[in-house]
Design a protein around this motif. Structure first.
Motif, mmCIF file in Angstrom:
data_model
loop_
_atom_site.group_PDB
_atom_site.id
_atom_site.type_symbol
_atom_site.label_atom_id
_atom_site.label_comp_id
_atom_site.label_asym_id
_atom_site.label_seq_id
_atom_site.Cartn_x
_atom_site.Cartn_y
_atom_site.Cartn_z
ATOM 1 N N GLN A 112 0.814 -1.212 0.000
ATOM 2 C CA GLN A 112 0.000 0.000 0.000
ATOM 3 C C GLN A 112 0.850 1.266 0.000
ATOM 4 O O GLN A 112 0.320 2.369 0.020
ATOM 5 C CB GLN A 112 -0.915 0.036 1.234
ATOM 6 C CG GLN A 112 -1.874 -1.118 1.340
ATOM 7 C CD GLN A 112 -2.925 -1.083 0.258
ATOM 8 O OE1 GLN A 112 -2.692 -1.508 -0.864
ATOM 9 N NE2 GLN A 112 -4.089 -0.560 0.569
ATOM 10 N N ALA A 113 2.161 1.098 -0.018
ATOM 11 C CA ALA A 113 3.033 2.280 0.013
ATOM 12 C C ALA A 113 2.828 3.127 -1.234
ATOM 13 O O ALA A 113 2.386 2.627 -2.265
ATOM 14 C CB ALA A 113 4.491 1.841 0.110
ATOM 15 N N MET A 114 3.147 4.410 -1.120
ATOM 16 C CA MET A 114 3.051 5.278 -2.288
ATOM 17 C C MET A 114 4.166 4.924 -3.250
ATOM 18 O O MET A 114 5.324 4.817 -2.855
ATOM 19 C CB MET A 114 3.164 6.735 -1.869
ATOM 20 C CG MET A 114 1.873 7.237 -1.251
ATOM 21 S SD MET A 114 1.967 8.984 -0.978
ATOM 22 C CE MET A 114 3.189 9.047 0.315
ATOM 23 N N GLY A 115 3.802 4.762 -4.501
ATOM 24 C CA GLY A 115 4.787 4.346 -5.485
ATOM 25 C C GLY A 115 4.576 2.904 -5.920
ATOM 26 O O GLY A 115 5.287 2.413 -6.784
ATOM 27 N N LYS A 148 -1.497 11.918 -0.992
ATOM 28 C CA LYS A 148 -0.410 12.848 -1.314
ATOM 29 C C LYS A 148 0.326 12.461 -2.588
ATOM 30 O O LYS A 148 1.174 13.189 -3.071
ATOM 31 C CB LYS A 148 0.610 12.869 -0.157
ATOM 32 C CG LYS A 148 0.067 13.556 1.084
ATOM 33 C CD LYS A 148 1.162 13.759 2.134
ATOM 34 C CE LYS A 148 1.511 12.476 2.818
ATOM 35 N NZ LYS A 148 2.300 12.471 3.994
ATOM 36 N N LEU A 149 -0.040 11.279 -3.107
ATOM 37 C CA LEU A 149 0.706 10.682 -4.214
ATOM 38 C C LEU A 149 1.054 11.645 -5.337
ATOM 39 O O LEU A 149 2.173 11.701 -5.809
ATOM 40 C CB LEU A 149 -0.084 9.489 -4.750
ATOM 41 C CG LEU A 149 0.609 8.550 -5.712
ATOM 42 C CD1 LEU A 149 1.952 8.102 -5.187
ATOM 43 C CD2 LEU A 149 -0.272 7.340 -5.948
ATOM 44 N N TYR A 150 0.059 12.407 -5.790
ATOM 45 C CA TYR A 150 0.319 13.259 -6.944
ATOM 46 C C TYR A 150 0.380 14.734 -6.585
ATOM 47 O O TYR A 150 0.191 15.590 -7.416
ATOM 48 C CB TYR A 150 -0.734 13.004 -8.022
ATOM 49 C CG TYR A 150 -0.657 11.621 -8.590
ATOM 50 C CD1 TYR A 150 0.423 11.254 -9.395
ATOM 51 C CD2 TYR A 150 -1.626 10.670 -8.310
ATOM 52 C CE1 TYR A 150 0.532 9.972 -9.902
ATOM 53 C CE2 TYR A 150 -1.529 9.377 -8.826
ATOM 54 C CZ TYR A 150 -0.448 9.036 -9.621
ATOM 55 O OH TYR A 150 -0.353 7.775 -10.124
ATOM 56 N N ASN A 206 8.115 8.821 5.032
ATOM 57 C CA ASN A 206 6.955 9.545 4.493
ATOM 58 C C ASN A 206 5.983 8.643 3.749
ATOM 59 O O ASN A 206 5.020 9.115 3.146
ATOM 60 C CB ASN A 206 7.425 10.656 3.555
ATOM 61 C CG ASN A 206 8.236 11.694 4.295
ATOM 62 O OD1 ASN A 206 7.870 12.074 5.406
ATOM 63 N ND2 ASN A 206 9.349 12.106 3.711
ATOM 64 N N GLY A 207 6.260 7.347 3.750
ATOM 65 C CA GLY A 207 5.330 6.416 3.105
ATOM 66 C C GLY A 207 5.639 6.107 1.659
ATOM 67 O O GLY A 207 4.868 5.408 0.991
ATOM 68 N N TRP A 208 6.760 6.617 1.134
ATOM 69 C CA TRP A 208 7.133 6.331 -0.256
ATOM 70 C C TRP A 208 8.008 5.094 -0.345
ATOM 71 O O TRP A 208 8.839 4.846 0.530
ATOM 72 C CB TRP A 208 7.910 7.506 -0.855
ATOM 73 C CG TRP A 208 7.070 8.708 -1.117
ATOM 74 C CD1 TRP A 208 6.818 9.728 -0.252
ATOM 75 C CD2 TRP A 208 6.362 9.013 -2.321
ATOM 76 N NE1 TRP A 208 5.991 10.647 -0.846
ATOM 77 C CE2 TRP A 208 5.697 10.243 -2.117
ATOM 78 C CE3 TRP A 208 6.224 8.372 -3.555
ATOM 79 C CZ2 TRP A 208 4.905 10.842 -3.093
ATOM 80 C CZ3 TRP A 208 5.441 8.963 -4.534
ATOM 81 C CH2 TRP A 208 4.787 10.183 -4.301
ATOM 82 N N PRO A 222 -1.562 13.252 -14.130
ATOM 83 C CA PRO A 222 -0.313 13.002 -13.413
ATOM 84 C C PRO A 222 0.116 11.541 -13.537
ATOM 85 O O PRO A 222 -0.724 10.642 -13.607
ATOM 86 C CB PRO A 222 -0.670 13.338 -11.972
ATOM 87 C CG PRO A 222 -2.145 13.116 -11.874
ATOM 88 C CD PRO A 222 -2.716 13.371 -13.240
ATOM 89 N N ASN A 244 -2.247 9.327 3.617
ATOM 90 C CA ASN A 244 -0.917 9.337 3.034
ATOM 91 C C ASN A 244 -0.992 9.139 1.521
ATOM 92 O O ASN A 244 -0.372 9.853 0.746
ATOM 93 C CB ASN A 244 -0.097 8.208 3.674
ATOM 94 C CG ASN A 244 1.358 8.573 3.777
ATOM 95 O OD1 ASN A 244 1.763 9.653 3.344
ATOM 96 N ND2 ASN A 244 2.144 7.690 4.329
ATOM 97 N N ARG A 245 -1.821 8.162 1.110
ATOM 98 C CA ARG A 245 -1.921 7.856 -0.321
ATOM 99 C C ARG A 245 -2.473 9.040 -1.134
ATOM 100 O O ARG A 245 -2.197 9.164 -2.316
ATOM 101 C CB ARG A 245 -2.773 6.590 -0.544
ATOM 102 C CG ARG A 245 -2.017 5.317 -0.157
ATOM 103 C CD ARG A 245 -2.828 4.060 -0.463
ATOM 104 N NE ARG A 245 -3.209 3.962 -1.863
ATOM 105 C CZ ARG A 245 -2.424 3.532 -2.843
ATOM 106 N NH1 ARG A 245 -1.194 3.136 -2.576
ATOM 107 N NH2 ARG A 245 -2.855 3.473 -4.082
#
Ligand SMILES: Cc1cc2nc3c(=O)[nH]c(=O)nc-3n(C[C@H](O)[C@H](O)[C@H](O)COP(=O)(O)OP(=O)(O)OC[C@H]3O[C@@H](n4cnc5c(N)ncnc54)[C@H](O)[C@@H]3O)c2cc1C
Ligand SMILES: Cc1cc2nc3c(=O)[nH]c(=O)nc-3n(C[C@H](O)[C@H](O)[C@H](O)COP(=O)(O)OP(=O)(O)OC[C@H]3O[C@@H](n4cnc5c(N)ncnc54)[C@H](O)[C@@H]3O)c2cc1C
Ligand code: SF4
Ligand code: SF4
Ligand code: FES
Lengths: 460, 291
Positions: free
Chosen positions: A248-251, B264-266, A347-349, A275, B261-262
Motif C-alpha cells: 500500500q506504500a506510495m509508489g 499525497k501521491l500526486y 513519508n510512506g514512499w 499526473p 498518506n496515499r
C-alpha cells in the motif's frame, strides 16, 4: 540469401526509441513486402493457417501481395479478421501462424505478421474499407465492451444486417487496445481509432460511458430497450496484487493503473494534465506482455527498470519480440527472483523491495516446472516505484447483476466455445471475460463465433 | 456530450450544477457517485451524486474547486457541455437497503464537513421520503461556508457548527457531536462524510461513544469500475477497492492514516498542473528563477 532468411524489418534505433513513445517497428515498404512475399511456398496444405486462431487464408493473401494487389489481399484478410493492423502488430506469431510455417523448419518462417500489417496499413492509406450489409434485418443486438471481441462481434453482426449498439464503460472505445497496449507498440490515432471507425462505418452505434450492471442491466436492455440478444465482451480487467507487506506504500501501482494513465489518459504526452509518477528506479513484477509494456513505459518516462520474474527466460510468457525489444532498450531482467516485501521511507514512499532467489523444481501435472524459493537468498533492490503486473481476472460487475448467468470458479463467464452461448437465453459471451486474460486474436475469434451463434439464434 | 442545465456558486469555490445524464439519473441511489470529464483531454474526476430527478433525467453535483480539473469545471455555465458523465458507480448507502421499520427505531446522525455536506443531502432526503427522522450536523469554517442550509432544514433536524463560532454552535463537528450526546441525544447510528481528517476524528469519538459509524471514502480514482486499483484502502486489515467495494465503509475499521498518506501521491505534480490550468501555457512557476 536463397529464402532462408526473412527480409529484415526497419526499426527505430534502440537508444533513440528508449526516449520516445513513437512506434518501435516501422514495418515493410512495398518492395520489402513483395520480396518477403516471394518466400511463401503457397503450400497446398498450409500449416500456417492451422496456427491462426481465425484461420486467415494466409497463402491466399500473400500471393496477392506478391502480385502487388493490396486491395484484394485486404479483402482476403477481411473475410476472417476485423482488425488486421492490430493483429499484425501484437499477435504472438512465433507460437501461432509463424510457429507452424514450413519455412521455419530450415531457416526463418515467413514474416506473416509483418505482411498482414503491411496490407492493413496500406489499405488504410488507400482508403479501402470493409463492405457493409446490403439488407437490414430489423433486429437489435447489444454488445458489451469495445475490446477486440466486442468490436469483432459487432462488425460481423452489422455485416449480416443487424442493428448493433456497443456499450463501453470507459470514455473511449478499444478495450485493452487503447488503455493497455502502449503507443510505441500500437499507435492509437493512426491505427486503433481507424479500425474502430471501420467498424462504425458498418453502421454499428457506440455508446461510451455506460457501465453495464450499474448504469443499466442486461435484463433491462432486453426487456426495456428492445435488444433481442446480447454479447458480453467485457474482458478481464481486475488487477491482482501479491498481498505482501508494503504493497500500500506510495509508489506501488498496478500495471493497469500505470498503463491507463499513460495510454488512455495520455500522461506520456508532455501536454497532458494527467499526473503519472516518473520514477528514477522502477521494479516491474511479472513476465507477461503487460509487464513488458509497463517496463518499457516506465523506461520511456525516465526510469532505470528491473523486471523481476519468478521463473526463467524460457518461461517468460511475453511475446519473444517484446522481450527482445525490452532488452535492446536497456531493461534489466532479474529472473528466477520473487518479491517478498516492499519497504517505505518515513513519508510512506517506496524505498526498496526485498526479493528472494528461486530455482525451478520438478515439472507438475501441467508439465511446467514450478519455482521454489532458495532459503536464505533474500536481497534488496533499491527503487522508488513498483509496478505489479501479475495478471488480471474478469470483473464481477456484470455476472453479479445478471440473473441466471453462470460463472466458474475463476469468475469467468461460462460460454460454449463454438457459438458463445451462455447459461442465459439470448446472452452470449467471449474473449477474456470467458477465458481469462488471453490474446487479441483469441478474443476476436470468440467474437466471430458468437456473431455466428447470435445469427443462428435470431434466425430460428 | 452531457449538457449543464444549471450552474451556480454556492459559496467561495464551491459550485452546484445540474447536469443532463439520463442513464445515471435512471438508476442511481443515495451514496453512489459518478465520474466526469470536463473536456476531451480532461482527467476523470469522481463526484458524489447529490440529488437526482428520474423524470427529467438529471443529476446534481456539488464541487469544490481544488485542483486543475475542478477549477476548469467551476468555470462552466448553464448551456455548456461535459465530455463525459458515467455512473452511477459504487454501492448505494447501506441505509437504503435496510428495513424501513428497523430504521425508524434508530436514532441516526449524519456528520457533514465542508463540501462533504452535499453528499449527505440525498441520504437525509431519502430517509425523509421514507418517513425516517434523522439529525444532521453540518460543520464549516465560518458562516459564509455553510451550504444547502435551507434544503437540509426541510428534511432533517439540523445542527450547524462553525469553527470560529460565527454561526450556530462553536467548534469542530466532534465538539458538536459530544455536546449533543451530553445533551441527551443517544445516537445509535452515525454517517460521517467530509475531509478524511474529519472522518478520522469523528470515528475516534464515535468509537469511544460506541456508535457504529459509516464513512464515505474519497481516494484517488481512475476508472471507478475496479480496473486499476488506484483507489485501494485497507479496511479491517483487508485490501478493498473504494470504487466497487465502497465508497462507504465501516469507519472504525478504515486505516485513515494510510489513506491520507496515499492522497499525497500526486500532490506536487498536481500543484504544477493546477498553476498551468489557471495561468495557461505561459506559466513559468512565478518563482523568479527562470528567464
Ligand atoms: C498491457 C497489455 C498488453 C497486451 N499485449 C498483448 C499482445 O501483445 N498480444 C496479444 O495478443 N494480446 C495482448 N494482450 C491481451 C489482449 O489485449 C486481451 O486478451 C484482449 O484485449 C481481450 O479482448 P476482450 O475483447 O476480451 O477484452 P478487452 O480488450 O479487455 O475489452 C473489454 C472492454 O469491455 C469494457 N467493459 C468491461 N466491463 C464493462 C461493463 N460492465 N460495461 C461496459 N463495458 C465494460 C472495458 O472497459 C473494455 O473496454 C495484452 C493485454 C494487456 C493488458
Ligand atoms: C467517491 C468520491 C466522491 C467525491 N465526491 C466529491 C464531491 O461530491 N464534491 C467534490 O468537490 N469532490 C468530491 N470528490 C473529490 C474530487 O474527486 C477531487 O476533488 C477531484 O478529483 C480533484 O480533481 P482536481 O483535478 O481538481 O484536483 P487535483 O489537481 O487532482 O488535486 C488537487 C489536490 O487535491 C487532492 N486530491 C486529489 N484527489 C482527491 C480526492 N479524491 N479527494 C480529495 N482530494 C483529492 C490532491 O492530492 C491535490 O492535493 C470525491 C472523490 C471521490 C473518490
Ligand atoms: S491474425 Fe495473428 S495468428 Fe492469424 S495470421 Fe495474423 S498474425 Fe498470424
Ligand atoms: S506455411 Fe509458410 S510457406 Fe507455407 S503457405 Fe504458410 S506462410 Fe507460406
Ligand atoms: S478507481 Fe480504479 S479500481 Fe477503483
Amino acid at each position: 540469401m536463397d529464402g532462408f532468411v526473412r527480409v529484415p524489418v526497419r526499426e527505430q534505433d534502440a537508444k533513440e526509441r528508449a526516449k520516445n513513445f513513437k512506434e518501435v517497428c516501422l514495418g515493410y515498404n512495398k518492395e520489402e513486402a513483395e520480396n518477403e512475399a516471394t518466400r511463401c511456398l503457397n503450400c497446398p496444405n498450409p500449416k500456417c493457417v492451422a496456427g491462426c486462431p481465425v484461420s486467415i487464408d494466409i497463402p491466399g493473401f500473400i500471393q496477392k501481395v506478391k502480385e502487388g494487389n493490396v486491395e484484394e489481399a485486404y479483402q482476403v484478410i477481411s473475410k476472417s479478421s476485423a482488425l488486421p493492423a492490430v493483429c499484425g502488430r501484437v499477435c504472438p506469431q512465433e507460437s501461432q501462424c509463424e510457429g507452424k510455417c514450413v519455412r521455419g523448419i530450415k531457416g526463418d518462417p515467413v514474416s506473416i505478421g509483418k505482411l498482414e500489417r503491411y496490407v492493413a496499413d496500406t489499405a488504410r492509406e488507400m482508403g479501402i474499407k470493409p463492405e457493409g450489409a446490403k439488407e437490414k434485418k430489423g433486429k437489435k443486438v447489444a454488445v458489451i465492451g469495445s475490446g477486440p471481441s466486442g468490436l469483432t462481434c459487432a462488425g460481423d453482426l452489422a455485416k449480416m444486417g443487424y442493428d448493433v449498439t456497443i456499450f463501453e464503460a470507459l470514455h473511449e472505445a478499444g478495450g485493452v487496445l487503447v488503455y493497455g497496449i502502449p503507443e510505441f507498440r500500437l499507435p492509437k490515432d493512426a491505427v486503433v481509432k481507424k479500425e474502430i471507425e471501420n467498424v462504425k462505418s458498418l453502421g454499428v452505434k457506440l455508446e461510451t460511458d455506460v457501465v453495464i450492471g450499474k448504469s443499466v442491466t442486461i435484463d433491462e436492455l432486453m426487456e426495456k430497450e428492445g435488444f433481442e440478444a446480447v454479447f458480453i465482451g467485457s474482458g478481464a480487467g481486475l488487477p491482482r496484487f501479491m498481498n505482501i507487506p508494503g504493497e500500500q506504500a506510495m509508489g506501488v501501482f498496478s500495471a493497469n493503473e500505470y498503463l491507463t494513465r499513460s495510454n488512455l489518459m495520455k500522461a506520456f504526452d508532455e501536454n497532458s494534465t494527467t499526473p503519472i509518477m516518473r520514477a528514477k528506479k522502477c521494479v516491474v513484477v511479472g513476465g507477461g506482455n503487460v509487464a513488458m509494456d509497463a517496463a518499457r513505459t516506465a523506461l520511456r518516462l525516465g526510469a532505470e527498470v528491473h523486471v523481476v520474474y519468478r521463473r526463467g527466460e524460457e518461461e517468460l510468457p511475453a511475446r519473444k519480440e517484446e522481450v527482445h525489444h525490452a532488452k535492446e532498450e536497456g531493461i534489466i531482467f532479474d529472473l528466477l527472483t520473487n518479491p517478498v516485501e516492499i519497504h517505505a521511507d518515513e513519508n510512506g514512499w517506496v524505498k526498496s523491495i526485498t526479493c528472494i532467489r528461486m530455482e525451478l523444481g520438478e515439472p507438475d501435472e501441467s508439465g511446467r516446472r514450478s519455482p521454489v524459493e532458495i532459503p536464505g537468498s533474500e536481497f534488496e533492490i533499491e527503487c522508488d516505484a513498483v509496478i505489479m503486473s501479475l495478471g488480471t481476472s474478469p470483473n464481477p460487475l456484470i455476472s453479479s447483476t445478471t440473473e441466471g448467468l453462470e460463472v466458474n470458479r475463476r469468475k469467468c463467464i461460462v460460454a460454449e466455445e463454438a457459438n458463445g452461448q451462455t447459461s442465459k437465453k439470448g446472452v452470449f459471451a467471449g474473449g477474456d471475460a470467458v477465458t481469462g486474460a488471453a490474446t487479441v486474436i483469441l478474443a476476436m475469434g470468440a467474437g466471430k463465433a458468437a456473431a455466428k451463434g447470435i445469427d443462428e439464434y435470431l434466425s430460428k | 456530450m452531457f449538457k449543464i442545465l444549471e450552474a451556480r456558486e454556492l459559496t467561495t469555490n464551491i459550485f452546484q450544477m445540474i447536469v443532463e445524464a439520463p442513464r445515471v439519473a435512471g438508476s442511481c441511489l443515495p451514496g453512489q457517485f459518478l465520474i466526469i470529464r470536463v473536456n476531451e483531454d480532461g482527467e476523470r474526476i469522481p463526484l458524489t451524486i447529490c440529488d437526482y430527478d428520474r423524470e427529467k433525467g438529471t443529476v446534481e453535483i456539488v464541487v469544490q474547486a481544488i485542483g486543475a480539473e475542478t477549477y476548469k469545471l467551476s468555470k462552466l455555465k448553464a448551456g455548456d457541455e461535459l465530455a463525459d458523465v458515467v455512473g452511477p458507480l459504487g454501492k448505494p448507502s447501506d441505509l437504503v437497503e435496510e428495513d424501513i421499520e428497523e430504521l425508524k427505531k434508530k436514532k441516526i446522525v449524519f456528520i457533514a464537513g465542508g463540501v462533504g455536506t452535499a453528499p449527505v443531502y440525498p441520504q437525509a432526503k431519502w430517509l425523509k421520503e421514507h418517513g425516517v427522522d434523522c439529525d444532521v450536523i453540518i460543520g464549516a469554517k465560518n458562516k459564509d461556508l455553510v451550504i444547502l442550509e435551507d434544503r437540509f432544514k426541510e428534511v432533517c433536524n439540523l445542527h450547524i457548527t462553525t469553527d470560529d463560532g460565527s454561526y450556530g454552535r462553536s467548534g469542530m463537528v466532534t465538539v458538536a457531536l459530544q455536546d449533543l450526546w451530553n445533551e441527551g441525544h443517544k445516537y445509535d447510528h452515525c454517517v460521517a462524510i467530509g475531509p478524511m481528517i474529519m472522518m478520522k476524528f469523528v470515528c475516534k469519538l464515535t468509537k469511544e461513544l460506541g456508535i457504529p459509524t459509516i464513512v464515505s471514502m474519497n481516494p484517488i480514482m481512475v476508472d471507478g469500475t475496479g480496473m486499476c486499483g488506484a483507489c485501494r484502502l485497507t479496511v479491517g486489515g483487508e485490501v478493498k477497492f473504494a470504487c466497487v467495494d465502497g465508497p462507504e465503509f465501516d469507519g472504525h475499521k478504515v486505516d485513515f492514516d494510510q489513506a491520507m498518506n496515499r492522497m499525497k501521491l500526486y500532490k506536487t505534480e498536481e500543484g504544477r498542473l493546477m498553476l498551468k490550468a489557471q495561468e495557461g501555457d505561459t506559466h513559468h512557476g512565478g518563482c523568479g528563477n527562470c528567464e
